[in-house]
Each structure stands twice: as structure tokens, then as C-alpha cells.
Motif scaffolding. Sequence first.
Motif, PDB file in Angstrom:
ATOM      1  N   ASN A 239       0.836  -1.184   0.000  1.00 27.56           N
ATOM      2  CA  ASN A 239       0.000   0.000   0.000  1.00 27.56           C
ATOM      3  C   ASN A 239       0.879   1.245   0.000  1.00 27.56           C
ATOM      4  O   ASN A 239       1.568   1.542   0.979  1.00 27.56           O
ATOM      5  CB  ASN A 239      -0.917   0.021   1.226  1.00 27.56           C
ATOM      6  CG  ASN A 239      -1.787   1.268   1.232  1.00 27.56           C
ATOM      7  OD1 ASN A 239      -2.207   1.744   0.177  1.00 27.56           O
ATOM      8  ND2 ASN A 239      -2.056   1.817   2.416  1.00 27.56           N
ATOM      9  N   ALA A 240       0.861   1.969  -1.121  1.00 26.83           N
ATOM     10  CA  ALA A 240       1.603   3.219  -1.229  1.00 26.83           C
ATOM     11  C   ALA A 240       0.649   4.413  -1.229  1.00 26.83           C
ATOM     12  O   ALA A 240       1.020   5.516  -1.633  1.00 26.83           O
ATOM     13  CB  ALA A 240       2.445   3.224  -2.500  1.00 26.83           C
TER      14      ALA A 240
ATOM     15  N   MET B 228       2.323  -5.267   2.824  1.00 25.34           N
ATOM     16  CA  MET B 228       3.116  -4.173   3.379  1.00 25.34           C
ATOM     17  C   MET B 228       2.352  -2.869   3.284  1.00 25.34           C
ATOM     18  O   MET B 228       1.631  -2.629   2.316  1.00 25.34           O
ATOM     19  CB  MET B 228       4.447  -4.044   2.631  1.00 25.34           C
ATOM     20  CG  MET B 228       5.317  -2.894   3.107  1.00 25.34           C
ATOM     21  SD  MET B 228       6.920  -2.844   2.236  1.00 25.34           S
ATOM     22  CE  MET B 228       7.631  -1.386   3.010  1.00 25.34           C
ATOM     23  N   ASP B 229       2.521  -2.027   4.304  1.00 23.76           N
ATOM     24  CA  ASP B 229       1.942  -0.686   4.291  1.00 23.76           C
ATOM     25  C   ASP B 229       3.072   0.304   4.536  1.00 23.76           C
ATOM     26  O   ASP B 229       3.844   0.154   5.489  1.00 23.76           O
ATOM     27  CB  ASP B 229       0.872  -0.540   5.377  1.00 23.76           C
ATOM     28  CG  ASP B 229      -0.095   0.597   5.084  1.00 23.76           C
ATOM     29  OD1 ASP B 229       0.355   1.624   4.545  1.00 23.76           O
ATOM     30  OD2 ASP B 229      -1.288   0.466   5.403  1.00 23.76           O
ATOM     31  N   MET B 230       3.208   1.301   3.677  1.00 20.54           N
ATOM     32  CA  MET B 230       4.276   2.286   3.850  1.00 20.54           C
ATOM     33  C   MET B 230       4.013   3.241   5.016  1.00 20.54           C
ATOM     34  O   MET B 230       4.932   3.908   5.484  1.00 20.54           O
ATOM     35  CB  MET B 230       4.467   3.075   2.557  1.00 20.54           C
ATOM     36  CG  MET B 230       5.067   2.289   1.422  1.00 20.54           C
ATOM     37  SD  MET B 230       5.431   3.381   0.029  1.00 20.54           S
ATOM     38  CE  MET B 230       6.247   2.239  -1.087  1.00 20.54           C
TER      39      MET B 230
ATOM     40  N   THR C 128       3.161  -9.629   7.514  1.00 18.59           N
ATOM     41  CA  THR C 128       3.032  -8.190   7.277  1.00 18.59           C
ATOM     42  C   THR C 128       4.370  -7.489   7.468  1.00 18.59           C
ATOM     43  O   THR C 128       5.228  -7.936   8.220  1.00 18.59           O
ATOM     44  CB  THR C 128       1.988  -7.551   8.212  1.00 18.59           C
ATOM     45  OG1 THR C 128       2.384  -7.747   9.584  1.00 18.59           O
ATOM     46  CG2 THR C 128       0.607  -8.150   7.977  1.00 18.59           C
ATOM     47  N   VAL C 129       4.521  -6.361   6.774  1.00 15.21           N
ATOM     48  CA  VAL C 129       5.717  -5.525   6.848  1.00 15.21           C
ATOM     49  C   VAL C 129       5.248  -4.094   7.081  1.00 15.21           C
ATOM     50  O   VAL C 129       4.394  -3.592   6.345  1.00 15.21           O
ATOM     51  CB  VAL C 129       6.538  -5.609   5.548  1.00 15.21           C
ATOM     52  CG1 VAL C 129       7.771  -4.705   5.623  1.00 15.21           C
ATOM     53  CG2 VAL C 129       6.941  -7.055   5.271  1.00 15.21           C
TER      54      VAL C 129
ATOM     55  N   PRO D  84      -0.863   4.690  12.380  1.00 12.30           N
ATOM     56  CA  PRO D  84      -0.294   3.822  13.415  1.00 12.30           C
ATOM     57  C   PRO D  84       0.626   2.769  12.805  1.00 12.30           C
ATOM     58  O   PRO D  84       0.593   2.546  11.587  1.00 12.30           O
ATOM     59  CB  PRO D  84      -1.531   3.169  14.024  1.00 12.30           C
ATOM     60  CG  PRO D  84      -2.490   3.081  12.879  1.00 12.30           C
ATOM     61  CD  PRO D  84      -2.272   4.355  12.089  1.00 12.30           C
ATOM     62  N   LEU D  85       1.396   2.115  13.664  1.00  9.69           N
ATOM     63  CA  LEU D  85       2.323   1.104  13.176  1.00  9.69           C
ATOM     64  C   LEU D  85       1.565  -0.031  12.485  1.00  9.69           C
ATOM     65  O   LEU D  85       1.920  -0.452  11.394  1.00  9.69           O
ATOM     66  CB  LEU D  85       3.165   0.555  14.329  1.00  9.69           C
ATOM     67  CG  LEU D  85       4.258  -0.431  13.922  1.00  9.69           C
ATOM     68  CD1 LEU D  85       5.391   0.292  13.208  1.00  9.69           C
ATOM     69  CD2 LEU D  85       4.790  -1.182  15.129  1.00  9.69           C
ATOM     70  N   VAL D  86       0.537  -0.532  13.167  1.00 12.05           N
ATOM     71  CA  VAL D  86      -0.319  -1.561  12.567  1.00 12.05           C
ATOM     72  C   VAL D  86      -1.557  -0.856  12.027  1.00 12.05           C
ATOM     73  O   VAL D  86      -2.499  -0.553  12.766  1.00 12.05           O
ATOM     74  CB  VAL D  86      -0.699  -2.653  13.581  1.00 12.05           C
ATOM     75  CG1 VAL D  86      -1.580  -3.713  12.912  1.00 12.05           C
ATOM     76  CG2 VAL D  86       0.556  -3.306  14.163  1.00 12.05           C
TER      77      VAL D  86
END
Length: 266
Positions: free
Chosen positions: A183-184, A203-205, A225-226, A209-211
Motif C-alpha cells: 500500500n503506497a 506491506m503498508d508504507m 506483514t511488513v 499507526p504502526l499496525v
Amino acid sequence: MTTVAGVAGQPIAHSLSPLIHRAWIAAAGLDAVYEPHGPADADAFAALVARGRAGALRGLNVTAPFKAQALALADDATAVARTCGSANLLLFTGGRIQADSTDGAGLMAALAGQAPDLDVTGRSVVVLGAGGAARAAVAALRAAGADVAVLNRTRARAEALAADLGATVAGPAALETAVLVINALSVPPAIDLSRLPDRAVVMDMTYRPLVTPFLAAARARGLTTVDGLAMLIGQARPSFRALFGIEPPDSDVRRLALATLGEGDR
């Protein structure tokens, strides 16, 4: 002589870059400072860069909304920065400006750290978005040998990005074969994670929040997940090396960043 560097963006108060670089500076015992700069507009950013050209700064990390302008103001640019169409790092030497982009390196470092079993070579990857962050992701993934498909609400932007970087525009079945989805976008994406293979990585850029809700939904599905913090630290490492001439010392900057985010130790 004190080495002076920093980060420029608007807004800038939320940036964790000063925390990360200052921790490394302290651990290395460097005579250096790293300061945040919040230029109000493009003219103010250009004035800050002019100060760097005049010798007041060794370099600047650059974040939104000035990355494209940073590239345009540079005298020289790396091939990576030209491919991305933006720069997140400016170095000032002898009155000249060198532009680079370490975002792609940060992305690949994050994947290596949090999804070590993932191999994107010759595999299908979906990037959500078609802005500057998406361009950096697509460029890095194509360089790593991935088959990248771009999914964006405005198809014309996805087509333009794909044409520039040798990717494709995601079709209806893209998620079903993807080994990685990134996710960009600056907002939670509206995609059906149930269509992903069981061993896919998400992955989320974003790291605030972190999650993110996107990562939380992926974890609920049992997917690897990243997070965006891993990418932030990953892009900071080559930046620190370029700015200060040494490798970042062994310091747990992730723990410091998590404490600042109020996320605890994860």
C-alpha cells in the motif's frame, strides 16, 4: 568542524528522522547535528536548498511535498532518483547539489527484515497507488526482478506509471497470484484480502499507526506483514552513510521510534 544535516518537509513535526539520525550520531560520537526544517512553501524550500549550496549544510533528507522539487533543483542525480522522478536525499558539495532516492532501498530492506522468506524474482507483485511513493516502490521491485502490477483509482495515472517503469496495470485477477501487495496510498485501501494466496506478504508504507487497518486485516487472515517503520529505518541507513561518511552504528533505533509512537516493543 560540525557536520550540519537535516530533513525538510511540510508538515515536519511528526517526522521520526531526527530521532533516528540523532541516535546514530550520538552512538557514533560524531560532531554533527541533524535538524528538522519545515519550509512553508516551494519558495521557502528553494531558499533552504540555496543555503545548502552555499555551504551551510552537508545535506538534507526530503519528504512530502518537496521530493519532486528536490530533484528539479539538483545539478546531478542518480539513476534511481531519475527513475523515481523524485529525491529524498540532497547532498551539497563544492557548490553543487547531488540528488538521490533511498526509498526503494528502504523498501527492500524492510521486506528482507520482516519477510525474509519472500523472493519477488519473477513473481507477481501489486502496488496500490500511483504517486511518488508508488513510483519508488515499483522502481525498486522491477530492479529486483518482480512482475509489478499497479492498482490505482485513476487508471490513467496507473497506466502512465506502468509505462514509465516497465510495469503493468493490475487487472481483476492480479491479487489472486500476488506474492506481495504494497500500500503506497495515504489512506486505507479498499481491496479484498481474501483473494490473496495464503503465503502472500502485505506491506503498508504508513507507520502512524504502526499496525494500520490494512495490516491488521492482513494479520487476521494469517498473512505476513511488513510495516512502514521498517521502511523508514531502511531508507535512513544509506542516507546516514551518505551524509556522515560512516555506517550507522549498532543502535536500536526501532525501539526508540516505537516508544515515541507509543507502540511499545514490537
